[in-house]
Design an enzyme around this catalytic site. Sequence first.
Site, mmCIF file in Angstrom:
data_model
loop_
_atom_site.group_PDB
_atom_site.id
_atom_site.type_symbol
_atom_site.label_atom_id
_atom_site.label_comp_id
_atom_site.label_asym_id
_atom_site.label_seq_id
_atom_site.Cartn_x
_atom_site.Cartn_y
_atom_site.Cartn_z
ATOM 1 N N ASP A 158 -10.110 5.637 -4.886
ATOM 2 C CA ASP A 158 -9.424 4.893 -5.949
ATOM 3 C C ASP A 158 -8.581 5.946 -6.654
ATOM 4 O OD1 ASP A 158 -8.717 3.900 -8.532
ATOM 5 O OD2 ASP A 158 -10.212 2.329 -8.277
ATOM 6 N N HIS A 159 -7.265 5.874 -6.466
ATOM 7 C CA HIS A 159 -6.452 7.010 -6.914
ATOM 8 C C HIS A 159 -6.493 7.204 -8.430
ATOM 9 C CE1 HIS A 159 -3.342 3.934 -7.626
ATOM 10 N NE2 HIS A 159 -2.680 4.821 -8.332
ATOM 11 N N HIS A 221 -9.169 -0.193 -10.373
ATOM 12 C CA HIS A 221 -8.689 0.768 -11.368
ATOM 13 C C HIS A 221 -9.218 0.490 -12.787
ATOM 14 C CE1 HIS A 221 -6.276 1.682 -7.982
ATOM 15 N NE2 HIS A 221 -5.279 0.869 -8.220
HETATM 16 C C1 BG6 Z 1 -2.078 0.081 -6.719
HETATM 17 C C2 BG6 Z 1 -1.715 -1.375 -6.811
HETATM 18 O O1 BG6 Z 1 -3.421 0.245 -6.354
HETATM 19 O O2 BG6 Z 1 -1.863 0.699 -7.990
HETATM 20 C C3 BG6 Z 1 -0.283 -1.547 -7.260
HETATM 21 O O3 BG6 Z 1 -1.884 -1.991 -5.529
HETATM 22 C C4 BG6 Z 1 -0.039 -0.791 -8.550
HETATM 23 O O4 BG6 Z 1 0.047 -2.932 -7.435
HETATM 24 C C5 BG6 Z 1 -0.526 0.644 -8.438
HETATM 25 O O5 BG6 Z 1 1.357 -0.825 -8.817
HETATM 26 C C6 BG6 Z 1 -0.467 1.344 -9.773
HETATM 27 O O6 BG6 Z 1 -0.724 2.724 -9.607
HETATM 28 P P1 BG6 Z 1 -0.127 3.783 -10.640
HETATM 29 O O7 BG6 Z 1 -0.739 5.067 -10.226
HETATM 30 O O8 BG6 Z 1 1.359 3.736 -10.492
HETATM 31 O O9 BG6 Z 1 -0.570 3.319 -12.000
#
Ligand code: BG6
Length: 467
Positions: A158-159, A221
Site C-alpha cells: 500500500d504505497h 489508504h
Molecule cells: C491509487 C488509486 O491507489 O492511489 C488512485 O487507485 C489514486 O485512484 C491514487 O489516485 C492516489 O495516490 P497518491 O499517492 O497520488 O495520493
Amino acid sequence: MPALYNLERAGALPADTRIVGFSRTPMSDDVWRASLRDTTARHCDCGPVDDASWAAFAARIHYQAGDIGKPEDFAKLDRRLAELEAGAAATRVYYLATAPQFYEPIVTSLGAHGMAAEAHGPRRIVVEKPFGTDLSTARALNAHLHSVFHENQVFRIDHYLGKESVQNILALRFANTIFEPVWNRRYIDHVQITVAEEVKVGRRGAYYDTAGVLRDMFQNHLLQLLMVTAMEAPVRFDATAVRNEKVKVLEAIRPLDLAEVAAAGVRGQYRGYLDDPGVAPGSQTATFGAVRLEIDNWRWQGVPFYLRSGKAMSCRTTQIVIGFRQPPLELFAEGRRTFHREPNRLVIQIQPAEGIQLHFHTKVPGEGMRLRLTDLEFSYSREFQGRLPEAYEPLLLDVLTGDASLFARSDEVEKSWEIIDPFVRAWHSVDMPPIDAYESGDWGPLASAEWMAAQGRAWFDMCPVLT
Ligand code: BG6
C-alpha cells in the site's frame, strides 16, 4: 522502475541486484532497456536520466518472454533466474505488476515449479492493490497465496505506508512525549482524515466504475492512515508488533448494521463522471465518500473518526486533522455569548507539501483580549534538503531486506474489507436515493457539509496548509 532507478542513483540497491521482466512480447534485453529508459525519463520525478547512472542501472536489467497463462513458461523463467544467480543463494522477489485476475494463476505456477521454496535463499512475493474486491475475494486470495507462500513471504503493498510523512506519524507519536498525553478522548473531539484529489478518473473509468471511492481509497489508504493515527505504541518497532497494534484498531471499530451504515456516511459523484470513457450509463458509483467510524476502546471511545476522499475536488491534499476539545471554561468570551471559537487543531499534511501545523489562539496586540488562531509549523522542505524519496523507494528496499512492517498482513486486509463491505453494500442498495452530484472543484456534495453540521462539527476544508 523509476523507484528502482532512484535507488540506483542513491547507491541504495544491493550490489548484485538484477531486475528481470517477464511478459508476452518477445524482445531482447536491450530493447526492453531502451523502452524503460524512455518511460523512466517520462515518469521519474528525478530530473534528466543521465547516461552514466543509466548504464549502471541498465546492466542490471534483463528480459524473459513468457505467458502467464502457460505454466511451462515459468520453468523457462526459473531457468533464466538460476542462470543469473550462477548457482549462488539469492533473494528472489516476485513482483506482480499485473492485472489482479492474474494473481492466482501466477501464484499457482510459481508453486508448481518450486519457485516459492526457500532452499536457495529467501523467496518473496509482492501483491499490489486491489487485494480482492470484498471480504470473500480477499479471503480466497489470501488462502491461495498461503497454499504456496508462507505469510512472512507475502508483501501486500500500500504505497501510502511508504510516504515519508505517513511514517513520520509514528515518529511524531512515539518518539516524542508531548503529544501522547493528549492523544485520546480526554482532549480530542474528533479526527478528520481527508484524501482530496483534483484529478478525475480519466482513462481508468472501466476499473474505477466497478471500484468506486470505497474500494479504491477507503479499504486501503484511508484505513491505513486511520490505523497509524489511532494505534497504541507497539512494544518494539518490528513487523509483528507494529501490525498487531494496527489490527487491534480495526478490531475495535464498531460494526454497523445496514441502517446505521446508511446514516454513517455521505456519497457523491462529480458532474460529468457519466461521460468519462468506460463508465456505465446511469452509474451510481461514488467518486466522493465520507464515513464516520467509531473506535470502541479506552483511548477513543466517543471520538468519531471522519474519513473522506474524492476525485475532482478543489485541490490535491491529504491531511489528518486532530480536532481538540474546547477549553472547559471560556474566559475571553465577549458578553454572554456562548463561544464557538475554532478549536485547537493539529494538521498533519501528508501531501503535496509535507509537514505539520499546530493551530492555537493568540492574543492580538492592542486593547482587550481579542484572540486569533495562529500556528506553529514544521515543513519538510524547509527543514531537510534534497528530494523526499518516492513512496515505492523505501518499500522496495524493505522487500529486499525482508522487513514487512510497512506492508499489510492477511488479517489486516480481511478486517479492512469487513469494515468497508457494509458501506459498499449500502451504497449500492436499490433502496438508496440517487447519488448526489457535485461540481468539480467543490469539496464533495452539499450533503457532506450538512451531514457534518448536523453532528455539530465542520470539515476542515482547507487546501494544503503548507506549500
Ligand atoms: C491509487 C488509486 O491507489 O492511489 C488512485 O487507485 C489514486 O485512484 C491514487 O489516485 C492516489 O495516490 P497518491 O499517492 O497520488 O495520493
